[in-house]
Design a protein around this motif. Sequence first.
Motif, PDB file in Angstrom:
ATOM      1  N   PRO A   7       0.819  -1.229   0.000  1.00 39.53           N
ATOM      2  CA  PRO A   7       0.000   0.000   0.000  1.00 39.53           C
ATOM      3  C   PRO A   7       0.849   1.275   0.000  1.00 39.53           C
ATOM      4  O   PRO A   7       0.453   2.283  -0.601  1.00 39.53           O
ATOM      5  CB  PRO A   7      -0.821  -0.105   1.288  1.00 39.53           C
ATOM      6  CG  PRO A   7      -0.804  -1.548   1.650  1.00 39.53           C
ATOM      7  CD  PRO A   7       0.469  -2.115   1.115  1.00 39.53           C
ATOM      8  N   TYR A   8       2.012   1.218   0.621  1.00 40.21           N
ATOM      9  CA  TYR A   8       2.885   2.398   0.632  1.00 40.21           C
ATOM     10  C   TYR A   8       3.513   2.626  -0.742  1.00 40.21           C
ATOM     11  O   TYR A   8       3.667   3.768  -1.179  1.00 40.21           O
ATOM     12  CB  TYR A   8       3.947   2.252   1.725  1.00 40.21           C
ATOM     13  CG  TYR A   8       3.322   2.227   3.105  1.00 40.21           C
ATOM     14  CD1 TYR A   8       2.912   3.411   3.713  1.00 40.21           C
ATOM     15  CD2 TYR A   8       3.099   1.033   3.765  1.00 40.21           C
ATOM     16  CE1 TYR A   8       2.310   3.398   4.961  1.00 40.21           C
ATOM     17  CE2 TYR A   8       2.497   1.000   5.013  1.00 40.21           C
ATOM     18  CZ  TYR A   8       2.100   2.186   5.606  1.00 40.21           C
ATOM     19  OH  TYR A   8       1.497   2.173   6.836  1.00 40.21           O
ATOM     20  N   PHE A   9       3.840   1.538  -1.425  1.00 40.02           N
ATOM     21  CA  PHE A   9       4.328   1.679  -2.795  1.00 40.02           C
ATOM     22  C   PHE A   9       3.220   2.228  -3.700  1.00 40.02           C
ATOM     23  O   PHE A   9       3.468   3.065  -4.563  1.00 40.02           O
ATOM     24  CB  PHE A   9       4.844   0.347  -3.348  1.00 40.02           C
ATOM     25  CG  PHE A   9       6.212  -0.017  -2.868  1.00 40.02           C
ATOM     26  CD1 PHE A   9       7.320   0.749  -3.212  1.00 40.02           C
ATOM     27  CD2 PHE A   9       6.408  -1.138  -2.079  1.00 40.02           C
ATOM     28  CE1 PHE A   9       8.595   0.411  -2.772  1.00 40.02           C
ATOM     29  CE2 PHE A   9       7.678  -1.484  -1.634  1.00 40.02           C
ATOM     30  CZ  PHE A   9       8.776  -0.708  -1.986  1.00 40.02           C
ATOM     31  N   GLU A  10       2.002   1.748  -3.493  1.00 40.42           N
ATOM     32  CA  GLU A  10       0.886   2.251  -4.294  1.00 40.42           C
ATOM     33  C   GLU A  10       0.699   3.746  -4.082  1.00 40.42           C
ATOM     34  O   GLU A  10       0.435   4.493  -5.038  1.00 40.42           O
ATOM     35  CB  GLU A  10      -0.391   1.474  -3.964  1.00 40.42           C
ATOM     36  CG  GLU A  10      -0.350   0.050  -4.489  1.00 40.42           C
ATOM     37  CD  GLU A  10      -1.469  -0.840  -3.991  1.00 40.42           C
ATOM     38  OE1 GLU A  10      -2.125  -0.494  -2.971  1.00 40.42           O
ATOM     39  OE2 GLU A  10      -1.675  -1.903  -4.606  1.00 40.42           O
ATOM     40  N   GLU A  11       0.859   4.191  -2.852  1.00 44.29           N
ATOM     41  CA  GLU A  11       0.756   5.627  -2.569  1.00 44.29           C
ATOM     42  C   GLU A  11       1.918   6.384  -3.218  1.00 44.29           C
ATOM     43  O   GLU A  11       1.725   7.475  -3.768  1.00 44.29           O
ATOM     44  CB  GLU A  11       0.727   5.875  -1.054  1.00 44.29           C
ATOM     45  CG  GLU A  11       0.645   7.342  -0.670  1.00 44.29           C
ATOM     46  CD  GLU A  11      -0.645   8.044  -1.111  1.00 44.29           C
ATOM     47  OE1 GLU A  11      -0.691   9.283  -1.000  1.00 44.29           O
ATOM     48  OE2 GLU A  11      -1.592   7.381  -1.575  1.00 44.29           O
ATOM     49  N   ALA A  12       3.100   5.812  -3.183  1.00 43.26           N
ATOM     50  CA  ALA A  12       4.251   6.449  -3.837  1.00 43.26           C
ATOM     51  C   ALA A  12       4.023   6.571  -5.337  1.00 43.26           C
ATOM     52  O   ALA A  12       4.342   7.603  -5.938  1.00 43.26           O
ATOM     53  CB  ALA A  12       5.523   5.658  -3.549  1.00 43.26           C
ATOM     54  N   ALA A  16       3.972   9.931  -7.453  1.00 45.39           N
ATOM     55  CA  ALA A  16       5.000  10.122  -8.490  1.00 45.39           C
ATOM     56  C   ALA A  16       4.735   9.151  -9.644  1.00 45.39           C
ATOM     57  O   ALA A  16       5.515   8.224  -9.885  1.00 45.39           O
ATOM     58  CB  ALA A  16       6.386   9.908  -7.900  1.00 45.39           C
ATOM     59  N   PRO A  17       3.626   9.346 -10.370  1.00 43.85           N
ATOM     60  CA  PRO A  17       3.230   8.368 -11.383  1.00 43.85           C
ATOM     61  C   PRO A  17       4.196   8.256 -12.566  1.00 43.85           C
ATOM     62  O   PRO A  17       4.196   7.240 -13.261  1.00 43.85           O
ATOM     63  CB  PRO A  17       1.859   8.870 -11.842  1.00 43.85           C
ATOM     64  CG  PRO A  17       1.841  10.317 -11.508  1.00 43.85           C
ATOM     65  CD  PRO A  17       2.695  10.462 -10.278  1.00 43.85           C
ATOM     66  N   VAL A  22      10.189   4.403  -8.913  1.00 46.88           N
ATOM     67  CA  VAL A  22       9.150   4.053  -7.945  1.00 46.88           C
ATOM     68  C   VAL A  22       8.373   2.829  -8.439  1.00 46.88           C
ATOM     69  O   VAL A  22       8.114   1.893  -7.679  1.00 46.88           O
ATOM     70  CB  VAL A  22       8.209   5.251  -7.683  1.00 46.88           C
ATOM     71  CG1 VAL A  22       6.992   4.825  -6.878  1.00 46.88           C
ATOM     72  CG2 VAL A  22       8.955   6.369  -6.972  1.00 46.88           C
ATOM     73  N   LEU A  23       8.033   2.825  -9.712  1.00 44.85           N
ATOM     74  CA  LEU A  23       7.327   1.671 -10.276  1.00 44.85           C
ATOM     75  C   LEU A  23       8.157   0.399 -10.162  1.00 44.85           C
ATOM     76  O   LEU A  23       7.625  -0.673  -9.886  1.00 44.85           O
ATOM     77  CB  LEU A  23       6.972   1.927 -11.739  1.00 44.85           C
ATOM     78  CG  LEU A  23       5.717   2.729 -12.014  1.00 44.85           C
ATOM     79  CD1 LEU A  23       5.603   3.049 -13.500  1.00 44.85           C
ATOM     80  CD2 LEU A  23       4.479   2.002 -11.532  1.00 44.85           C
ATOM     81  N   LEU A  24       9.458   0.515 -10.400  1.00 44.28           N
ATOM     82  CA  LEU A  24      10.327  -0.659 -10.299  1.00 44.28           C
ATOM     83  C   LEU A  24      10.328  -1.220  -8.883  1.00 44.28           C
ATOM     84  O   LEU A  24      10.223  -2.429  -8.689  1.00 44.28           O
ATOM     85  CB  LEU A  24      11.754  -0.318 -10.734  1.00 44.28           C
ATOM     86  CG  LEU A  24      12.761  -1.462 -10.656  1.00 44.28           C
ATOM     87  CD1 LEU A  24      12.348  -2.628 -11.552  1.00 44.28           C
ATOM     88  CD2 LEU A  24      14.151  -0.963 -11.039  1.00 44.28           C
ATOM     89  N   ARG A  25      10.421  -0.352  -7.892  1.00 51.19           N
ATOM     90  CA  ARG A  25      10.390  -0.823  -6.503  1.00 51.19           C
ATOM     91  C   ARG A  25       9.041  -1.454  -6.163  1.00 51.19           C
ATOM     92  O   ARG A  25       8.976  -2.468  -5.462  1.00 51.19           O
ATOM     93  CB  ARG A  25      10.726   0.324  -5.566  1.00 51.19           C
ATOM     94  CG  ARG A  25      12.186   0.727  -5.642  1.00 51.19           C
ATOM     95  CD  ARG A  25      12.539   1.825  -4.656  1.00 51.19           C
ATOM     96  NE  ARG A  25      13.928   2.163  -4.734  1.00 51.19           N
ATOM     97  CZ  ARG A  25      14.425   3.157  -5.461  1.00 51.19           C
ATOM     98  NH1 ARG A  25      13.622   3.921  -6.175  1.00 51.19           N
ATOM     99  NH2 ARG A  25      15.719   3.410  -5.481  1.00 51.19           N
ATOM    100  N   TYR A  26       7.988  -0.884  -6.673  1.00 51.29           N
ATOM    101  CA  TYR A  26       6.654  -1.445  -6.478  1.00 51.29           C
ATOM    102  C   TYR A  26       6.557  -2.818  -7.146  1.00 51.29           C
ATOM    103  O   TYR A  26       6.096  -3.789  -6.541  1.00 51.29           O
ATOM    104  CB  TYR A  26       5.620  -0.466  -7.040  1.00 51.29           C
ATOM    105  CG  TYR A  26       4.187  -0.901  -6.988  1.00 51.29           C
ATOM    106  CD1 TYR A  26       3.661  -1.609  -5.911  1.00 51.29           C
ATOM    107  CD2 TYR A  26       3.325  -0.566  -8.026  1.00 51.29           C
ATOM    108  CE1 TYR A  26       2.321  -1.976  -5.873  1.00 51.29           C
ATOM    109  CE2 TYR A  26       1.987  -0.929  -7.994  1.00 51.29           C
ATOM    110  CZ  TYR A  26       1.490  -1.626  -6.925  1.00 51.29           C
ATOM    111  OH  TYR A  26       0.166  -1.986  -6.892  1.00 51.29           O
ATOM    112  N   GLY A  27       7.021  -2.910  -8.374  1.00 47.88           N
ATOM    113  CA  GLY A  27       7.014  -4.192  -9.076  1.00 47.88           C
ATOM    114  C   GLY A  27       7.818  -5.246  -8.345  1.00 47.88           C
ATOM    115  O   GLY A  27       7.413  -6.413  -8.265  1.00 47.88           O
TER     116      GLY A  27
END
Length: 167
Positions: A7-12, A16-17, A22-27
């Motif tokens: 959820p914190y990655f989703e908020e990030a 910062a879309p 950020v997307l890489l860390r979320y993935g």
Amino acid sequence: DGTRAIPYFEEAVRLAPASAAVLLRYGNALVESRQWAKAETVLRQVTARAADDPVAWGLLGQSLWQQNKNAEAKAALEKGVNLNPELPDLHNHLGGLLVRGGAWAAAEREFRASLRIEPGIAEWQSNLANLQASQGAIAEANYRFELSIKLKPDYAGSHLGYARLLA
């Protein structure tokens, strides 16, 4: 704790879309949490924005492989390896995928490449040992199983493979 982090990655990502980082860390968190389909979606976005990122291609390959999209997974992992041949995880994952497809010689090359870069990973030693045992290279498989057990005595996979070899 990847699951709690999501959820914190989703908020990030919401904040910062446009950030491929950020997307890489979320993935990566999605891969760690074994949310393969969602990871694929996110990592496809990353590779579209940062096509020269070998880690993104490797993670995409993992998520595709876990969904039995083997041809796409192989292409993604090979792209990652071509972008940076010194990332051992990519070689190991590609080796595992190639074993599944019956391409044993190519799988052995990939496992050896991963171990050339990072020889101290017990699971990777065991991967190569299992392949060698299945191909009748008993002496080298024996050596690699013993090394794997020394590296990580509590790794059950090495013990199981070695027991099969000895039996």
